[in-house]
Design a protein around this motif. Sequence first.
Motif, PDB file in Angstrom:
ATOM      1  N   LYS A  76      68.933  39.715 -67.208  1.00 40.67           N
ATOM      2  CA  LYS A  76      68.201  39.854 -65.247  1.00 40.67           C
ATOM      3  C   LYS A  76      69.072  39.958 -64.206  1.00 40.67           C
ATOM      4  CE  LYS A  76      64.024  37.372 -65.501  1.00 40.67           C
ATOM      5  NZ  LYS A  76      62.572  36.294 -65.902  1.00 40.67           N
ATOM      6  N   GLU A  77      70.061  38.921 -63.688  1.00 44.52           N
ATOM      7  CA  GLU A  77      70.550  39.221 -62.405  1.00 44.52           C
ATOM      8  C   GLU A  77      71.094  40.510 -62.219  1.00 44.52           C
ATOM      9  OE1 GLU A  77      73.622  35.799 -62.425  1.00 44.52           O
ATOM     10  OE2 GLU A  77      72.361  34.317 -63.016  1.00 44.52           O
ATOM     11  N   LYS A  78      71.553  40.462 -62.800  1.00 42.32           N
ATOM     12  CA  LYS A  78      72.541  42.376 -62.781  1.00 42.32           C
ATOM     13  C   LYS A  78      71.144  43.080 -62.276  1.00 42.32           C
ATOM     14  CE  LYS A  78      76.559  41.554 -65.651  1.00 42.32           C
ATOM     15  NZ  LYS A  78      77.456  42.104 -66.854  1.00 42.32           N
ATOM     16  N   VAL A  79      69.998  43.259 -62.878  1.00 48.39           N
ATOM     17  CA  VAL A  79      68.826  43.968 -62.559  1.00 48.39           C
ATOM     18  C   VAL A  79      68.352  43.938 -61.767  1.00 48.39           C
ATOM     19  CG1 VAL A  79      66.030  44.026 -63.391  1.00 48.39           C
ATOM     20  CG2 VAL A  79      67.787  44.345 -65.319  1.00 48.39           C
ATOM     21  N   HIS A  80      68.936  42.934 -61.438  1.00 49.91           N
ATOM     22  CA  HIS A  80      68.090  41.951 -59.701  1.00 49.91           C
ATOM     23  C   HIS A  80      69.320  43.197 -59.080  1.00 49.91           C
ATOM     24  CE1 HIS A  80      64.550  40.568 -59.948  1.00 49.91           C
ATOM     25  NE2 HIS A  80      64.733  39.872 -61.332  1.00 49.91           N
ATOM     26  N   LYS A  81      69.926  43.151 -58.863  1.00 53.73           N
ATOM     27  CA  LYS A  81      71.391  43.059 -57.783  1.00 53.73           C
ATOM     28  C   LYS A  81      71.028  45.232 -57.800  1.00 53.73           C
ATOM     29  CE  LYS A  81      74.060  39.432 -58.086  1.00 53.73           C
ATOM     30  NZ  LYS A  81      75.765  39.509 -59.395  1.00 53.73           N
ATOM     31  N   LEU A  82      70.796  45.782 -59.082  1.00 53.61           N
ATOM     32  CA  LEU A  82      70.135  47.158 -59.203  1.00 53.61           C
ATOM     33  C   LEU A  82      69.799  47.614 -57.830  1.00 53.61           C
ATOM     34  CD1 LEU A  82      71.050  48.116 -63.013  1.00 53.61           C
ATOM     35  CD2 LEU A  82      72.413  47.692 -61.277  1.00 53.61           C
ATOM     36  N   GLN A  83      70.433  48.603 -57.461  1.00 50.97           N
ATOM     37  CA  GLN A  83      68.952  50.041 -56.587  1.00 50.97           C
ATOM     38  C   GLN A  83      67.804  50.160 -57.707  1.00 50.97           C
ATOM     39  OE1 GLN A  83      69.211  49.248 -53.509  1.00 50.97           O
ATOM     40  NE2 GLN A  83      71.251  48.305 -53.647  1.00 50.97           N
ATOM     41  N   LEU A  84      66.853  49.668 -57.865  1.00 47.68           N
ATOM     42  CA  LEU A  84      65.308  50.337 -58.645  1.00 47.68           C
ATOM     43  C   LEU A  84      64.353  50.011 -57.383  1.00 47.68           C
ATOM     44  CD1 LEU A  84      66.722  49.097 -62.027  1.00 47.68           C
ATOM     45  CD2 LEU A  84      67.043  51.249 -61.660  1.00 47.68           C
ATOM     46  N   PRO A  85      62.817  50.705 -58.153  1.00 50.98           N
ATOM     47  CA  PRO A  85      62.058  50.691 -57.598  1.00 50.98           C
ATOM     48  C   PRO A  85      61.799  49.295 -57.923  1.00 50.98           C
ATOM     49  CG  PRO A  85      62.043  52.382 -58.846  1.00 50.98           C
ATOM     50  CD  PRO A  85      63.855  52.122 -59.134  1.00 50.98           C
ATOM     51  N   GLN A  86      61.071  48.305 -57.464  1.00 47.80           N
ATOM     52  CA  GLN A  86      60.852  47.032 -57.496  1.00 47.80           C
ATOM     53  C   GLN A  86      59.657  47.280 -59.307  1.00 47.80           C
ATOM     54  OE1 GLN A  86      61.584  44.578 -55.884  1.00 47.80           O
ATOM     55  NE2 GLN A  86      60.452  43.200 -57.447  1.00 47.80           N
ATOM     56  N   GLU A  87      58.405  48.038 -58.691  1.00 48.26           N
ATOM     57  CA  GLU A  87      58.041  48.079 -60.660  1.00 48.26           C
ATOM     58  C   GLU A  87      59.244  48.304 -61.589  1.00 48.26           C
ATOM     59  OE1 GLU A  87      54.612  49.795 -62.960  1.00 48.26           O
ATOM     60  OE2 GLU A  87      54.720  48.907 -61.108  1.00 48.26           O
ATOM     61  N   LYS A  88      59.989  48.997 -61.344  1.00 51.99           N
ATOM     62  CA  LYS A  88      61.227  48.828 -62.703  1.00 51.99           C
ATOM     63  C   LYS A  88      61.505  47.742 -63.040  1.00 51.99           C
ATOM     64  CE  LYS A  88      63.898  51.101 -65.826  1.00 51.99           C
ATOM     65  NZ  LYS A  88      62.437  52.198 -66.604  1.00 51.99           N
ATOM     66  N   VAL A  89      62.016  47.005 -61.771  1.00 52.62           N
ATOM     67  CA  VAL A  89      62.646  45.811 -61.862  1.00 52.62           C
ATOM     68  C   VAL A  89      61.600  44.482 -62.714  1.00 52.62           C
ATOM     69  CG1 VAL A  89      63.699  43.157 -60.435  1.00 52.62           C
ATOM     70  CG2 VAL A  89      64.253  46.103 -60.276  1.00 52.62           C
ATOM     71  N   LYS A  90      60.097  44.687 -62.279  1.00 52.67           N
ATOM     72  CA  LYS A  90      59.190  44.056 -62.840  1.00 52.67           C
ATOM     73  C   LYS A  90      59.433  43.891 -64.420  1.00 52.67           C
ATOM     74  CE  LYS A  90      54.292  43.245 -62.992  1.00 52.67           C
ATOM     75  NZ  LYS A  90      53.174  42.914 -61.974  1.00 52.67           N
ATOM     76  N   GLN A  91      58.991  45.408 -64.795  1.00 57.11           N
ATOM     77  CA  GLN A  91      59.400  45.732 -66.346  1.00 57.11           C
ATOM     78  C   GLN A  91      60.401  45.212 -67.150  1.00 57.11           C
ATOM     79  OE1 GLN A  91      59.321  50.202 -66.168  1.00 57.11           O
ATOM     80  NE2 GLN A  91      56.558  50.458 -66.275  1.00 57.11           N
ATOM     81  N   LEU A  92      61.397  45.775 -66.420  1.00 56.95           N
ATOM     82  CA  LEU A  92      62.400  44.635 -67.418  1.00 56.95           C
ATOM     83  C   LEU A  92      62.692  43.636 -67.128  1.00 56.95           C
ATOM     84  CD1 LEU A  92      65.325  46.975 -65.771  1.00 56.95           C
ATOM     85  CD2 LEU A  92      65.114  47.121 -68.446  1.00 56.95           C
TER      86      LEU A  92
END
Length: 118
Positions: A76-92
Amino acid sequence: MVVDVSIQLDGLMNGYFKWIVIDDIDIDRTKIGAYLVRRIDDIVRGLLDRDEIPLITEKNIANLYQDGEQQLTDLKEKVHKLQLPQEKVKQLDEVIDIILKEINKDEPQYMMVQGLLV
């Protein structure tokens, strides 16, 4: 037997996915779902008819999730460090939260966790 069938279904789906998506083979995609269900039915029927002993059971995979909580928290911490759209971060985040809830149950449904990991 459920785990073995799940593994075999995964192999079937990945095989067709490769041929359809990667190799760009033209297959009638409207028929593939029913076709795969019939193949799984054939596999299950064969296992039952032959009284096969499962190679992998839920007991075998239960240990896979013992340290899962920490690994999922790290993920979860790694996902938040990635350059992803907020929608994708929320889904993950939602998927990770569902998995965390499931593995912390007294009797987790490992097949559901496997499905979410795919």
